[in-house]
Scaffold this motif. Structure first.
Motif, short mmCIF file in Angstrom:
data_model
loop_
_atom_site.label_atom_id
_atom_site.label_comp_id
_atom_site.label_asym_id
_atom_site.label_seq_id
_atom_site.Cartn_x
_atom_site.Cartn_y
_atom_site.Cartn_z
N ASP A 1 2.07 6.11 9.16
CA ASP A 1 2.70 5.06 8.35
C ASP A 1 4.21 5.04 8.49
O ASP A 1 4.83 3.97 8.56
CB ASP A 1 2.32 5.22 6.87
CG ASP A 1 0.94 4.64 6.56
OD1 ASP A 1 0.43 3.88 7.41
OD2 ASP A 1 0.39 4.96 5.49
N ARG B 1 0.82 -1.21 0.00
CA ARG B 1 0.00 0.00 0.00
C ARG B 1 0.85 1.26 0.00
O ARG B 1 0.64 2.18 -0.80
CB ARG B 1 -0.94 -0.01 1.23
CG ARG B 1 -1.67 1.32 1.45
CD ARG B 1 -2.71 1.25 2.54
NE ARG B 1 -2.19 0.99 3.89
CZ ARG B 1 -1.60 1.91 4.67
NH1 ARG B 1 -1.47 3.15 4.22
NH2 ARG B 1 -1.16 1.59 5.87
N THR B 2 1.87 1.28 0.89
CA THR B 2 2.60 2.54 1.08
C THR B 2 3.64 2.80 -0.01
O THR B 2 3.83 3.94 -0.44
CB THR B 2 3.31 2.55 2.45
OG1 THR B 2 4.13 1.36 2.56
CG2 THR B 2 2.31 2.60 3.59
N ASP C 1 -0.14 4.90 -1.31
CA ASP C 1 -1.25 5.38 -0.49
C ASP C 1 -0.76 5.44 0.96
O ASP C 1 -0.75 4.45 1.68
CB ASP C 1 -2.43 4.41 -0.68
CG ASP C 1 -3.53 4.62 0.36
OD1 ASP C 1 -3.54 5.69 1.01
OD2 ASP C 1 -4.37 3.71 0.50
N GLN C 2 -0.32 6.63 1.41
CA GLN C 2 0.29 6.78 2.73
C GLN C 2 -0.61 7.64 3.63
O GLN C 2 -1.22 8.60 3.19
CB GLN C 2 1.68 7.42 2.59
CG GLN C 2 2.66 6.56 1.80
CD GLN C 2 4.09 7.05 1.87
OE1 GLN C 2 4.39 8.03 2.56
NE2 GLN C 2 4.97 6.37 1.15
N GLN C 3 -0.66 7.23 4.90
CA GLN C 3 -1.49 7.96 5.88
C GLN C 3 -0.65 8.35 7.09
O GLN C 3 0.48 7.87 7.25
CB GLN C 3 -2.65 7.05 6.33
CG GLN C 3 -3.54 6.59 5.19
CD GLN C 3 -4.27 5.31 5.50
OE1 GLN C 3 -4.21 4.81 6.63
NE2 GLN C 3 -4.98 4.78 4.52
N ASP C 4 -1.22 9.16 7.94
CA ASP C 4 -0.54 9.53 9.19
C ASP C 4 -0.17 8.27 9.97
O ASP C 4 -0.98 7.35 10.07
CB ASP C 4 -1.48 10.38 10.07
CG ASP C 4 -1.44 11.84 9.66
OD1 ASP C 4 -0.66 12.17 8.74
OD2 ASP C 4 -2.20 12.65 10.25
#
Lengths: 333, 333
Positions: free
Chosen positions: B277, B266-267, B272-275
């Motif tokens: 990660d 994902r990353t 697709d990166q989120q807080d």
């Protein structure tokens, strides 16, 4: 030659006379564009190399070497070198010009991306340098590394001189040497050097390639203003719309009165073009005899190329090269 | 060395020991980056060349030649060659990476445009080839043209392998050879070749440069995950945010369970990166000992470099090169 025998084009005759050598060149090109680790490289290269170009530059090297009596094998390496430099230049040109089509097909920068075109171009430059080292001839290396510098300098010069109305005919010729003639003259000169002919013959081969390249490019620029789209595949006025300062316009600007200068300033320098501007530009080009003078220049360079090659010993290849110099300007006759 | 004498960094000592030679290199660089016709070329080049880089690569060539007893003059040409190849690579890299900053200053592609960076880079490549021809040494040409091909191949490989989770440590090392080590090893090897030392010493110089470059790059990639921003000038996590598959991540992926693989997919692969990660990535890197193993690799390559250089005759320059191999990994110790 009878009326029923359509005359074969000079570069087709070259390809026929040198077909065995060209098979060697094509095999070497395929071998050297391979990359064990990065398949993107042969993908991008094949797209261009196998797009059915005329292979004019490697043919010039092969013809020069053979007409000077060279028996091989390194003319094949040098011909492949010249084609790799040409291909690398095309890849980078299409990025710089933001082109989307070449030879009627989408460009590599469009099919892949600008990054791939920049880096694969760099790879082909490096492969070209590897190939040119193999014959072990320092004079060849000198000629080809100088040509590479002239090409790159000409490209930068074109970038900065592109819309500058002060561009002179001298600067135009320098740009043309960079974008076309430097690789032509290096291609012919190294053919003589690898064959070991004397300085006078080497110089004649250089002069031939230089004049051939300049004649070819001037004719191309002229056709942009007076060509027949069906016959040449070029659209009249493309250079005008792209605000390119080619020889016809440079000549017309040199003869322009104040009002005409304002017209060129608006359309070329500022790029503010309106309906009817192309027609007015053509009228100015004709009013000052700029198209006729450009045609005379192209014919003069073609004549120079034929005079240079005429100093070499007679041979079939020599005659075909002479015909080629006539052919490249035949479209503007 | 007393506590009051801060130890001078190895590359500063190199610069001091070789300052006269470096003056020659700098003069040659200024002379050869000139262009009579295209002032854009020296403008763009000066922006990079005079930006205060460490000139590490030309120093490696000068040091290698001098420690092998070479008296000149061509080590200067080869050092300038290596710097021109490096500068050309930086210009093209910044276009490919769409970078806006290098060494704390705006990049050439930002100050001018991508076109200028591509074409001026090509000009510097050509200038590099002209310079390397001048010593008239075919083995030097072989080494440097091979290095140029390895560099370009590595760059293309990096482009295509960048977000591919199947990238192995072997491919990572190949990419690192291309982007860093190939020019380091060519820089040291040609110093020995121009000095005329035997094959064993030339090989030792190659091995030193190769291992030094790899140690340097692995340390750099490790610092991106564990660095102290203040000390290194690097922001922790830049490579993660830019989805670069560097050695720590490759090691962690090799040891990942299914859930962890999904995280990396994902990353890195999908971007697709989120807080949180980055923190989770760091935790995974530590859980599998990936950072410690990467540090061991860097130290191993540093040790290899020092072992290679230790086979050469003792000299002050040799000791500084050995210290340099220690220094490049001291930041991760």
């Amino acid at each position: 030659m009878g009326l029923d025998t359509p005359k074969q084009k000079p570069h087709d005759r070259l390809a026929e006379l040198l077909s065995e050598d060209m098979n060697g060149v094509n095999a070497l090109i395929r071998e050297r564009m391979a990359s064990k680790h990065a398949p993107r490289i042969p993908e991008v290269t094949a797209h261009l190399v196998e797009a059915g170009g005329k292979r004019l530059r490697p043919l010039l090297t092969l013809a020069s070497a053979r007409m000077c009596g060279y028996e091989g094998p390194f003319h094949v390496h040098l011909a492949a070198t010249v084609e790799f430099i040409h291909t690398a230049t095309l890849l980078h040109d299409d990025v710089v010009d933001e082109s989307s089509q070449r030879r009627g097909r989408p460009t590599a920068n469009l099919l892949w991306d600008n990054k791939s075109s920049v880096l694969v171009g760099d790879y082909l430059f490096a492969r070209a340098f590897q190939l040119m080292v193999e014959p072990g001839n320092l004079r060849v290396l000198d000629i080809l590394s100088n040509a590479a510098a002239t090409i790159a300098e000409g490209e930068v010069l074109q970038l900065t001189a592109a819309q500058d109305l002060k561009t002179t005919e001298d600067i135009y010729i320098q740009v043309v040497r960079g974008k076309t003639a430097a690789l032509f003259s290096a291609a012919t000169e190294v053919g003589g050097v690898i064959a070991g002919v004397d300085d006078a013959q080497t110089q004649a081969l250089f002069d031939y390639g230089d004049a051939l390249g300049i004649a070819f490019q001037i004719a191309d620029d002229l056709l942009d203003y007076q060509g027949d789209t069906k016959a040449t595949g070029k659209n009249v006025g493309d250079d005008f719309r792209e605000r390119k300062l080619t020889l016809p316009v440079i000549k017309a600007i040199a003869a322009a009165d104040e009002e005409e200068r304002a017209f060129w300033k608006r359309t070329i320098e500022k790029g503010d073009q309106q309906d009817g501007d192309l027609e007015h530009a053509l009228e100015l080009l004709n009013r000052h005899g700029a198209l006729a003078a450009t045609r005379d220049d192209a014919l003069g360079w073609s004549e120079k190329a034929r005079a240079a090659i005429a100093t070499l010993p007679a041979s079939e290849l020599r005659d075909v090269l002479s015909d080629l110099a006539e052919f490249v300007v035949s479209r503007v006759h």
